[in-house]
Scaffold this active site. Structure first.
Site, PDB file in Angstrom:
ATOM      1  N   HIS A   1      38.295  34.322  55.440  1.00 44.02           N
ATOM      2  CA  HIS A   1      39.073  35.257  54.630  1.00 44.02           C
ATOM      3  C   HIS A   1      40.541  35.151  55.023  1.00 44.02           C
ATOM      4  CE1 HIS A   1      39.222  38.981  52.131  1.00 44.02           C
ATOM      5  NE2 HIS A   1      40.287  39.259  52.872  1.00 44.02           N
TER       6      HIS A   1
ATOM      7  N   ASP B   1      36.001  41.435  52.632  1.00 47.26           N
ATOM      8  CA  ASP B   1      36.408  42.611  51.860  1.00 47.26           C
ATOM      9  C   ASP B   1      35.257  43.127  51.008  1.00 47.26           C
ATOM     10  OD1 ASP B   1      38.877  42.727  52.988  1.00 47.26           O
ATOM     11  OD2 ASP B   1      39.999  42.058  51.236  1.00 47.26           O
TER      12      ASP B   1
ATOM     13  N   HIS C   1      35.407  44.952  47.167  1.00 43.68           N
ATOM     14  CA  HIS C   1      36.220  46.171  47.320  1.00 43.68           C
ATOM     15  C   HIS C   1      35.461  47.434  46.913  1.00 43.68           C
ATOM     16  CE1 HIS C   1      40.086  44.383  48.488  1.00 43.68           C
ATOM     17  NE2 HIS C   1      39.703  43.347  47.752  1.00 43.68           N
TER      18      HIS C   1
ATOM     19  N   ASN D   1      40.166  41.591  55.781  1.00 41.73           N
ATOM     20  CA  ASN D   1      41.229  42.416  56.362  1.00 41.73           C
ATOM     21  C   ASN D   1      41.149  43.874  55.933  1.00 41.73           C
ATOM     22  OD1 ASN D   1      41.987  41.230  53.766  1.00 41.73           O
ATOM     23  ND2 ASN D   1      43.941  42.285  54.015  1.00 41.73           N
ATOM     24  N   HIS D   2      40.617  44.165  54.756  1.00 46.72           N
ATOM     25  CA  HIS D   2      40.571  45.552  54.286  1.00 46.72           C
ATOM     26  C   HIS D   2      39.577  46.388  55.071  1.00 46.72           C
ATOM     27  CE1 HIS D   2      42.981  46.196  50.527  1.00 46.72           C
ATOM     28  NE2 HIS D   2      43.123  44.893  50.675  1.00 46.72           N
TER      29      HIS D   2
ATOM     30  N   ASP E   1      35.583  39.831  47.970  1.00 41.62           N
ATOM     31  CA  ASP E   1      36.561  40.806  47.464  1.00 41.62           C
ATOM     32  C   ASP E   1      35.918  41.757  46.457  1.00 41.62           C
ATOM     33  OD1 ASP E   1      39.224  39.978  48.697  1.00 41.62           O
ATOM     34  OD2 ASP E   1      38.516  38.077  47.870  1.00 41.62           O
TER      35      ASP E   1
ATOM     36  N   HIS F   1      42.585  37.078  44.974  1.00 40.66           N
ATOM     37  CA  HIS F   1      41.715  37.580  43.915  1.00 40.66           C
ATOM     38  C   HIS F   1      41.658  36.674  42.697  1.00 40.66           C
ATOM     39  CE1 HIS F   1      41.756  42.048  45.403  1.00 40.66           C
ATOM     40  NE2 HIS F   1      41.418  41.182  46.341  1.00 40.66           N
TER      41      HIS F   1
ATOM     42  N   ASP G   1      40.033  36.634  49.747  1.00 41.67           N
ATOM     43  CA  ASP G   1      41.311  37.331  49.930  1.00 41.67           C
ATOM     44  C   ASP G   1      42.211  37.168  48.721  1.00 41.67           C
ATOM     45  OD1 ASP G   1      43.075  39.053  51.064  1.00 41.67           O
ATOM     46  OD2 ASP G   1      43.922  37.644  52.503  1.00 41.67           O
TER      47      ASP G   1
END
Length: 474
Positions: free
Chosen positions: A150, A50, A11, A85-86, A9, A183, A181
């Site tokens: 994830h 992610d 991002h 998924n992102h 994650d 956080h 996933d």
């Protein structure tokens, strides 16, 4: 023994609060993980999905990811990852690109052995695809096995998938599930399997108050999971409980007690005090050096006044405008055909052509004659003009001056000459007489037009520029 950094994650590319500084913060946090991996001499960096915030990251974000991955690769440390998924795309993934460059390994059903541990991967599985899920993992020979995946799993907050459905569907004896996933970090043991979230490397929302970091996981007969924090941008949380009579100034005072330099300030308001204008508090925080300030007032205040809202009928407004245009009967008929709901949109063109053909065949010229438009100022036409009420009509050049018998005129209707020989035309231009045989004359706009015949038998009159025709509305 195998020791790995479990992260996820990250991002990359998230421009939180629409600030470019926050996008760089997410990149810097991932870079710090890479530096810690190189300095700590771990056996691998395991990323649980992610990597990017969006499936279409900017070129700068891709280059930033490549830079961090090269840091890990230069230290001789493998980067193992799954797709979250992102960032998930329909076909090839960004992770495949990095794998083709030799900078990453995309985990899957076949084990990737690091030290004495086999690592498997499972990309994010949408909820609709989970029923009857059969992962079909291949068996490995290492002493330990770990699955990297994830998703939101139970029993953690927001959990929607029981991890036992995966564990029971395979013969591989996993020692740990390394998850991404969620956080918020957390670890539980389910049926002798350690299930752990590493949390995000930067705060993707104001609700993520805990320090950011990653997991350091050691496989050595048993599984040891430890938490390591990383330095991220300061988030200052100011929770204010207002007493009766307290308001904006009290909130400002509480915010001012903190060091706000370059910080993200998150203010929440509770209590019974007066209403607070968030903009005033946010402006104060920015003046004190904050990067961003967000104010949330959880209190509810009753509406002081009730407002009545009414909406005009758009169809009636259109009909009124059409009446004002002074359209001919034929044009109004066609307009009604176009706007009415009796004819399907796909058949409007055909219906209009058919209606025009019928009107032309009927041969009634009055149908195509333009109607007089509705003039709202017509009621004021008879009102005297204040400036011209006292004007002397005998003055030369006056628009209302009358031609007297003393003034010379052209006997055939030519130019009228004002006293002193000056032309009565205010522009001083000479009028061009119409030709008796209906020849071409120049209209007022400078374009050639066919003049009316000068015959006295009532010949056809030319259409002026101000007259509306059917072509104007088709």
């Amino acid at each position: 023994m195998t020791r790995v950094i479990h992260t996820g994650d990250t991002h990359l590319g998230y421009r939180q609060y629409h600030r470019p500084e926050r996008r760089e913060d997410f990149r810097a946090a991932f870079r710090q993980v890479a530096v810690d991996a190189a300095d700590g001499g771990v056996d691998a960096v395991v990323h649980a999905g992610d990597l990017f915030h969006d499936r279409r990251p900017d070129l700068g974000d891709i280059m930033g990811a490549l830079s961090v991955l090269r840091t890990i690769d230069d230290a001789g440390i493998p980067f193992l990852a799954v797709v979250g998924n992102h960032e998930a795309k329909r076909s090839a993934q960004w992770l495949d690109l990095f794998e083709s460059l030799g900078l990453a390994t995309r985990l899957g059903a076949e084990p990737v052995t690091v030290g004495d541990t086999d690592f498997y991967g499972l990309d994010f599985v949408p909820r609709a695809s989970r029923e009857g899920f059969d992962p079909e993992f291949e068996h490995g020979d290492a002493a330990h096995a770990a699955l990297v995946t994830h998703g939101l799993f139970e029993p953690f907050d927001f959990g929607e998938w029981d991890p036992r459905e995966i564990l029971d569907a395979t013969d591989v004896a996993f020692d740990a599930l390394l998850l991404g996933d969620n956080h918020d970090p957390g670890t539980v043991e389910i049926e002798d399997v350690w299930v752990t979230y590493c949390g995000s490397t930067e705060r993707a929302s104001a609700a993520e108050r805990e320090d950011r970091g990653y997991n350091l996981v050691t496989f050595d007969g048993e599984v040891d999971i430890r938490r390591r924090n990383i330095d991220t941008r300061e988030f200052v949380y100011v929770d204010v409980e207002l007493a009766p009579g307290e308001g904006t100034q009290r909130v400002r005072d509480r915010v001012g007690q903190h060091d706000l330099a370059a910080a993200v300030v998150v203010v929440t308001i509770e209590g019974d005090g007066d209403p607070v204008a968030p903009a005033d508090v946010e402006e104060f925080a920015l003046e004190e050096g904050a990067l961003v300030c967000r104010v949330t007032d959880h209190r509810e205040f009753p509406e002081e006044t009730e407002r009545e809202v009414s909406f005009a009928d758009p169809d009636e407004a259109v009909r009124e405008r059409v009446r004002d245009l002074g359209l001919s009967e034929a044009a109004r008929d066609i307009d009604e055909t176009v706007r009415a709901g009796d004819v399907a949109d796909s058949n409007v063109d055909e219906a209009v052509q058919q209606r025009v053909a019928e009107l032309v065949k009927a041969g009634d010229a009055d149908t195509f004659a333009a109607a007089d438009p509705v003039d709202d100022s017509a009621d004021d036409a008879d009102a005297p003009d204040d400036e011209s009420a006292g004007a002397d009509p005998s003055k030369a050049g006056s628009a209302d001056a009358e031609v007297t018998d003393d003034e010379p005129t052209d006997g055939d209707g030519g130019e009228t000459t004002a006293p002193g020989g000056a032309s009565a035309d205010p522009l001083g231009s000479e009028a061009e007489p119409a030709e008796a045989d209906g020849g071409e004359t120049t209209s007022g706009d400078g374009h050639g037009s066919e003049a009316a015949s000068g015959d006295s038998d009532g010949g056809e009159t030319a259409v002026s520029d101000d007259d509306a025709t059917l072509e104007d509305y088709l």
